[in-house]
Design an enzyme around this catalytic site. Structure first.
Site, PDB file in Angstrom:
ATOM      1  N   ALA A  58       0.841  -1.208   0.000  1.00 44.39           N
ATOM      2  CA  ALA A  58       0.000   0.000   0.000  1.00 44.39           C
ATOM      3  C   ALA A  58       0.870   1.250   0.000  1.00 44.39           C
ATOM      4  O   ALA A  58       0.636   2.188  -0.773  1.00 44.39           O
ATOM      5  CB  ALA A  58      -0.930  -0.002   1.214  1.00 44.39           C
ATOM      6  N   ALA A 200       7.842   5.395  12.580  1.00 37.69           N
ATOM      7  CA  ALA A 200       6.932   6.511  12.909  1.00 37.69           C
ATOM      8  C   ALA A 200       6.353   6.245  14.290  1.00 37.69           C
ATOM      9  O   ALA A 200       5.883   5.148  14.571  1.00 37.69           O
ATOM     10  CB  ALA A 200       5.821   6.589  11.873  1.00 37.69           C
ATOM     11  N   ASP A 268       0.627  -0.357  14.555  1.00 38.44           N
ATOM     12  CA  ASP A 268       1.167   0.981  14.913  1.00 38.44           C
ATOM     13  C   ASP A 268       0.300   2.131  14.390  1.00 38.44           C
ATOM     14  O   ASP A 268       0.039   3.097  15.105  1.00 38.44           O
ATOM     15  CB  ASP A 268       2.576   1.184  14.322  1.00 38.44           C
ATOM     16  CG  ASP A 268       3.615   0.238  14.902  1.00 38.44           C
ATOM     17  OD1 ASP A 268       3.241  -0.627  15.710  1.00 38.44           O
ATOM     18  OD2 ASP A 268       4.793   0.371  14.511  1.00 38.44           O
ATOM     19  N   ARG A 327     -12.372 -19.028   4.153  1.00 43.68           N
ATOM     20  CA  ARG A 327     -11.302 -19.377   5.097  1.00 43.68           C
ATOM     21  C   ARG A 327     -11.812 -19.548   6.524  1.00 43.68           C
ATOM     22  O   ARG A 327     -11.359 -20.434   7.246  1.00 43.68           O
ATOM     23  CB  ARG A 327     -10.265 -18.264   5.107  1.00 43.68           C
ATOM     24  CG  ARG A 327      -9.542 -18.173   3.823  1.00 43.68           C
ATOM     25  CD  ARG A 327      -8.762 -16.901   3.724  1.00 43.68           C
ATOM     26  NE  ARG A 327      -8.015 -16.946   2.485  1.00 43.68           N
ATOM     27  CZ  ARG A 327      -7.163 -16.016   2.106  1.00 43.68           C
ATOM     28  NH1 ARG A 327      -6.946 -14.976   2.865  1.00 43.68           N
ATOM     29  NH2 ARG A 327      -6.523 -16.129   0.983  1.00 43.68           N
ATOM     30  N   HIS A 436      -5.050 -12.339   8.876  1.00 40.04           N
ATOM     31  CA  HIS A 436      -5.433 -11.007   8.376  1.00 40.04           C
ATOM     32  C   HIS A 436      -6.339 -10.346   9.386  1.00 40.04           C
ATOM     33  O   HIS A 436      -7.174 -11.001   9.999  1.00 40.04           O
ATOM     34  CB  HIS A 436      -6.175 -11.166   7.044  1.00 40.04           C
ATOM     35  CG  HIS A 436      -6.396  -9.868   6.324  1.00 40.04           C
ATOM     36  ND1 HIS A 436      -5.477  -9.333   5.455  1.00 40.04           N
ATOM     37  CD2 HIS A 436      -7.421  -8.996   6.357  1.00 40.04           C
ATOM     38  CE1 HIS A 436      -5.931  -8.194   4.976  1.00 40.04           C
ATOM     39  NE2 HIS A 436      -7.118  -7.962   5.512  1.00 40.04           N
ATOM     40  N   GLU A 465      -4.019  -2.763   4.803  1.00 41.04           N
ATOM     41  CA  GLU A 465      -4.580  -3.574   5.891  1.00 41.04           C
ATOM     42  C   GLU A 465      -4.808  -2.765   7.169  1.00 41.04           C
ATOM     43  O   GLU A 465      -5.539  -3.202   8.050  1.00 41.04           O
ATOM     44  CB  GLU A 465      -3.667  -4.781   6.152  1.00 41.04           C
ATOM     45  CG  GLU A 465      -4.386  -5.883   6.901  1.00 41.04           C
ATOM     46  CD  GLU A 465      -3.574  -7.158   7.063  1.00 41.04           C
ATOM     47  OE1 GLU A 465      -2.760  -7.489   6.169  1.00 41.04           O
ATOM     48  OE2 GLU A 465      -3.762  -7.830   8.095  1.00 41.04           O
ATOM     49  N   ALA A 480      -6.896  -8.672  -0.693  1.00 39.69           N
ATOM     50  CA  ALA A 480      -6.054  -7.721   0.043  1.00 39.69           C
ATOM     51  C   ALA A 480      -5.101  -7.008  -0.899  1.00 39.69           C
ATOM     52  O   ALA A 480      -4.903  -5.792  -0.797  1.00 39.69           O
ATOM     53  CB  ALA A 480      -5.273  -8.431   1.145  1.00 39.69           C
TER      54      ALA A 480
HETATM   55  C1  LIG Z   1       1.681 -15.342   4.092  1.00 39.89           C
HETATM   56  C2  LIG Z   1       0.671 -14.400   3.516  1.00 39.89           C
HETATM   57  C3  LIG Z   1       0.178 -14.622   2.228  1.00 39.89           C
HETATM   58  C4  LIG Z   1      -0.764 -13.745   1.685  1.00 39.89           C
HETATM   59  N1  LIG Z   1      -1.169 -13.931   0.379  1.00 39.89           N
HETATM   60  C5  LIG Z   1      -2.056 -13.050  -0.159  1.00 39.89           C
HETATM   61  C6  LIG Z   1      -2.438 -13.155  -1.532  1.00 39.89           C
HETATM   62  O1  LIG Z   1      -1.924 -13.978  -2.295  1.00 39.89           O
HETATM   63  N2  LIG Z   1      -3.359 -12.273  -2.000  1.00 39.89           N
HETATM   64  C7  LIG Z   1      -3.930 -11.304  -1.213  1.00 39.89           C
HETATM   65  O2  LIG Z   1      -4.777 -10.550  -1.683  1.00 39.89           O
HETATM   66  N3  LIG Z   1      -3.529 -11.158   0.076  1.00 39.89           N
HETATM   67  C8  LIG Z   1      -2.598 -11.978   0.613  1.00 39.89           C
HETATM   68  N4  LIG Z   1      -2.191 -11.799   1.905  1.00 39.89           N
HETATM   69  C9  LIG Z   1      -2.618 -10.577   2.625  1.00 39.89           C
HETATM   70  C10 LIG Z   1      -1.804  -9.390   2.119  1.00 39.89           C
HETATM   71  O3  LIG Z   1      -0.486  -9.809   1.853  1.00 39.89           O
HETATM   72  C11 LIG Z   1      -1.744  -8.240   3.118  1.00 39.89           C
HETATM   73  O4  LIG Z   1      -3.017  -7.921   3.602  1.00 39.89           O
HETATM   74  C12 LIG Z   1      -1.170  -7.002   2.414  1.00 39.89           C
HETATM   75  O5  LIG Z   1       0.073  -7.330   1.824  1.00 39.89           O
HETATM   76  C13 LIG Z   1      -1.001  -5.839   3.386  1.00 39.89           C
HETATM   77  O6  LIG Z   1      -0.350  -4.805   2.690  1.00 39.89           O
HETATM   78  P1  LIG Z   1      -0.053  -3.426   3.423  1.00 39.89           P
HETATM   79  O7  LIG Z   1       0.786  -2.634   2.507  1.00 39.89           O
HETATM   80  O8  LIG Z   1      -1.303  -2.867   3.950  1.00 39.89           O
HETATM   81  O9  LIG Z   1       0.790  -3.871   4.697  1.00 39.89           O
HETATM   82  P2  LIG Z   1       2.232  -4.576   4.737  1.00 39.89           P
HETATM   83  O10 LIG Z   1       2.596  -5.172   3.438  1.00 39.89           O
HETATM   84  O11 LIG Z   1       2.245  -5.455   5.927  1.00 39.89           O
HETATM   85  O12 LIG Z   1       3.205  -3.335   4.953  1.00 39.89           O
HETATM   86  C14 LIG Z   1       3.145  -2.531   6.108  1.00 39.89           C
HETATM   87  C15 LIG Z   1       4.534  -1.976   6.333  1.00 39.89           C
HETATM   88  O13 LIG Z   1       4.481  -0.937   7.310  1.00 39.89           O
HETATM   89  C16 LIG Z   1       5.621  -1.048   8.131  1.00 39.89           C
HETATM   90  N5  LIG Z   1       5.342  -0.360   9.396  1.00 39.89           N
HETATM   91  C17 LIG Z   1       4.483  -0.753  10.376  1.00 39.89           C
HETATM   92  N6  LIG Z   1       4.489   0.133  11.376  1.00 39.89           N
HETATM   93  C18 LIG Z   1       5.368   1.110  11.036  1.00 39.89           C
HETATM   94  C19 LIG Z   1       5.825   2.297  11.673  1.00 39.89           C
HETATM   95  N7  LIG Z   1       5.382   2.645  12.880  1.00 39.89           N
HETATM   96  N8  LIG Z   1       6.731   3.085  11.034  1.00 39.89           N
HETATM   97  C20 LIG Z   1       7.217   2.723   9.815  1.00 39.89           C
HETATM   98  N9  LIG Z   1       6.837   1.582   9.180  1.00 39.89           N
HETATM   99  C21 LIG Z   1       5.913   0.801   9.777  1.00 39.89           C
HETATM  100  C22 LIG Z   1       5.795  -2.547   8.280  1.00 39.89           C
HETATM  101  O14 LIG Z   1       7.093  -2.888   8.717  1.00 39.89           O
HETATM  102  C23 LIG Z   1       5.502  -3.022   6.864  1.00 39.89           C
HETATM  103  O15 LIG Z   1       6.647  -3.056   6.057  1.00 39.89           O
HETATM  104  C24 LIG Z   1      -1.252 -12.653   2.451  1.00 39.89           C
HETATM  105  C25 LIG Z   1      -0.765 -12.440   3.743  1.00 39.89           C
HETATM  106  C26 LIG Z   1       0.199 -13.292   4.273  1.00 39.89           C
HETATM  107  C27 LIG Z   1       0.704 -13.040   5.661  1.00 39.89           C
END
Ligand SMILES: Cc1cc2nc3c(=O)[nH]c(=O)nc-3n(C[C@H](O)[C@H](O)[C@H](O)COP(=O)(O)OP(=O)(O)OC[C@H]3O[C@@H](n4cnc5c(N)ncnc54)[C@H](O)[C@@H]3O)c2cc1C
Length: 497
Positions: A58, A200, A268, A327, A436, A465, A480
């Site tokens: 994201a 952050a 966070d 799921r 999730h 997320e 997601a």
């Molecule tokens: C094993 C696994 C397989 C999956 N497979 C799928 C799939 O095939 N298809 C699908 O749709 N979904 C899938 N999902 C769900 C999906 O991957 C996640 O919901 C999605 O990637 C979340 O993306 P995001 O960018 O919101 O968060 P994330 O990718 O988790 O990124 C958040 C980032 O923020 C950083 N962060 C957190 N707090 C702070 C802070 N205070 N300061 C600075 N940085 C911070 C974290 O370190 C992290 O790098 C899967 C999840 C898992 C665990």
């Protein structure tokens, strides 16, 4: 190799996150003391148009879109590397009416996708947000393909549970590596400053409550104030690794559960925004993934043979659920079986039709952990896990008849039914783990964070997320990644309006 890489990344993520979390608990006190007594902590200030917090899918999508729209943007990531849960994900994302569906002759529509998503979330999702998701999904996959240069399989789509038709685009290798690798490359090309190991800690506001910056701490304990002239986007992911937060909202999900998520998923962003009066939605809805490694909690990609024909049985050798159900339904059904375990059974034909070849390193690891058996006969495979072979043979006999008739008379399995007749046979032991968090910050269709009075908090946006309301009570597989790309870009576009 890919899956070994994915498991190694997860392992590295866990070690680093645990040490960061450990430091995080003590750091503020120590640093403050150092600052005042030893004076060796620097206080720095930097100014941008927009600060994006979180370097997963994201955050990277938002930052790239912002830069393309002409913004001066910085991205903060608390870990030493980018990716979050996105890098360890399968990377598959749903979209209707794509060029791949057209090639494969699959009929689909935005309306059908929307209906599946709403129904899959027990019809409690925010319909307006699902509308944005469904309408912008195709554009999101095309953006990944054309702008970010993500490479997708052109001859294959996944059909996750709860979806009417196959609609999940499959990145080469079936891995989030492909997405994050390419997003990071694009961010580098665009010269977006990325501050790793920069956590952050607080959102800053002006005298009128407008969010105008972020206070962060780097790995040396230096405090950095990032001023944000246009606003801040929170993209910090979910809270699946935060047991205290999980149980605060749903007592069921305590430390008995292992996790598929990376340990940095601590919520966070939710905690920071709540301090400014942000409203939270659907926090009690926490998803488990049904087929994980019982030794580690890690999501098993080998067990994705379930989508290609494998059946689930219990220790008594009986099927107990439709393998392509949601799921949450499958997870609950597994936990109700003997030892809270299930056994996934498939044969050589299903293996050949599946994507298992991408995950042979995981397969070897499962063999070493005695979590999987490949055997020339069903008896031998069943004996390994002490499964009732008499019942299992009856179950498979019946299932093979359903395959011939093309109808599963017991559980009404959707999609093609493939008989299990060709040796060798495979049986894998699986159990659910936390996967999730559906709940999070309440946002509107422009990704603005909404406060408890129903008003947008000026200057504050969120995507991914960390937000709630898009998936309702249950997120469907593949939704997601669609969500994070769609709303990451929406947040960027809104902030630049
Ligand atoms: C094993 C696994 C397989 C999956 N497979 C799928 C799939 O095939 N298809 C699908 O749709 N979904 C899938 N999902 C769900 C999906 O991957 C996640 O919901 C999605 O990637 C979340 O993306 P995001 O960018 O919101 O968060 P994330 O990718 O988790 O990124 C958040 C980032 O923020 C950083 N962060 C957190 N707090 C702070 C802070 N205070 N300061 C600075 N940085 C911070 C974290 O370190 C992290 O790098 C899967 C999840 C898992 C665990």
């Amino acid at each position: 190799m890919r899956n070994l890489k994915k498991i190694s990344i997860l392992f590295l993520v866990m070690i680093l996150a645990l040490s960061l979390i450990a430091c995080g608990e003590k750091a503020p006190e120590t640093n403050e003391e150092e600052n005042t007594t030893a004076g060796n902590v620097e206080v720095q200030e930097e100014t941008y148009d927009v600060v994006v917090i979180g370097g997963g899918g994201a955050g990277l999508s938002a930052a790239i879109e912002l830069k393309s729209l002409g913004a001066d943007v910085v991205l903060l990531e608390k870990m030493p590397f980018l990716g979050g849960n996105t890098i360890i994900s399968g990377g598959e994302l749903n979209a209707p009416e794509t060029w791949i569906q057209e090639k494969l002759g699959i009929e689909d529509s935005i309306e059908q996708y929307k209906e599946d998503t709403l129904k899959g979330g027990d019809n409690i999702a925010d319909e307006a947000l699902v509308d944005v998701l469904a309408n912008k999904a195709r554009e999101a996959v095309e953006w990944l393909r054309d702008e970010v240069k993500v490479s997708f399989r052109e001859d294959y789509l996944m059909q996750f549970g709860g979806h009417s038709v196959p609609r999940a685009a499959y990145p080469q290798g079936g891995s989030g590596d492909e997405l994050i690798g390419k997003l990071a490359q694009k961010a580098e090309e665009l010269e977006i400053p990325i501050k790793k190991e920069t956590k952050a800690e607080e959102l800053l506001t002006d005298g009128e409550g407008r969010v105008n910056g972020v206070k962060a701490v780097d790995k040396d304990g230096n405090e950095i104030t990032f001023h944000a002239n246009k606003g801040v986007i929170i993209a910090t992911g979910g809270f699946g690794a935060n047991v205290e937060m999980r149980t605060k909202y749903n007592a069921e999900y305590d430390d008995r559960y292992m996790i598929t998520v990376q340990p940095g998923s601590m919520g966070d962003g939710i905690i920071m925004a709540e301090k400014l009066g942000a409203d939270l939605v659907d926090m009690e809805h926490i998803q488990t993934y049904p087929t994980c490694n019982p030794a580690t909690g890690i999501l098993s990609y080998v067990a994705d043979t379930r989508f290609d024909g494998a059946i689930l049985v219990n220790k008594e050798g009986q099927r107990f659920v439709e393998e392509l159900d949601r799921r949450d339904v499958i997870s609950k059904a597994i936990l109700a079986q003997t030892d809270g375990m299930a056994y996934l059974v498939w044969d050589e034909t299903i293996k050949e039709n599946s994507q298992m070849h991408n995950f042979m390193d995981e397969f070897e690891q499962l063999v070493n952990q005695e979590m999987i058996i490949k055997a020339d006969t069903l008896e031998e495979a069943a004996a390994f896990f002490d499964i009732d072979i008499t019942e299992l043979e009856k179950t498979i006999g019946r299932y093979n008849e359903y395959a011939e008739k093309g109808k599963d008379e017991e559980f009404n399995r959707r999609g093609d039914i493939i008989g299990l007749t060709k040796a060798p046979y495979y049986i894998q032991k699986v159990t659910p783990a936390i996967h999730h968090t559906m709940g999070g910050l309440k946002i509107d269709t422009e990704a603005r964070v909404i406060d408890t009075n129903g008003n947008p908090i000026p200057g504050l946006y969120a995507a991914g997320e960390v937000t709630g309301g898009i998936h309702g009570a249950n997120r469907l597989g593949g939704n997601a990644i669609t969500d994070i790309v769609v709303f990451g870009r929406v947040a960027a576009q809104s902030i630049m309006k």
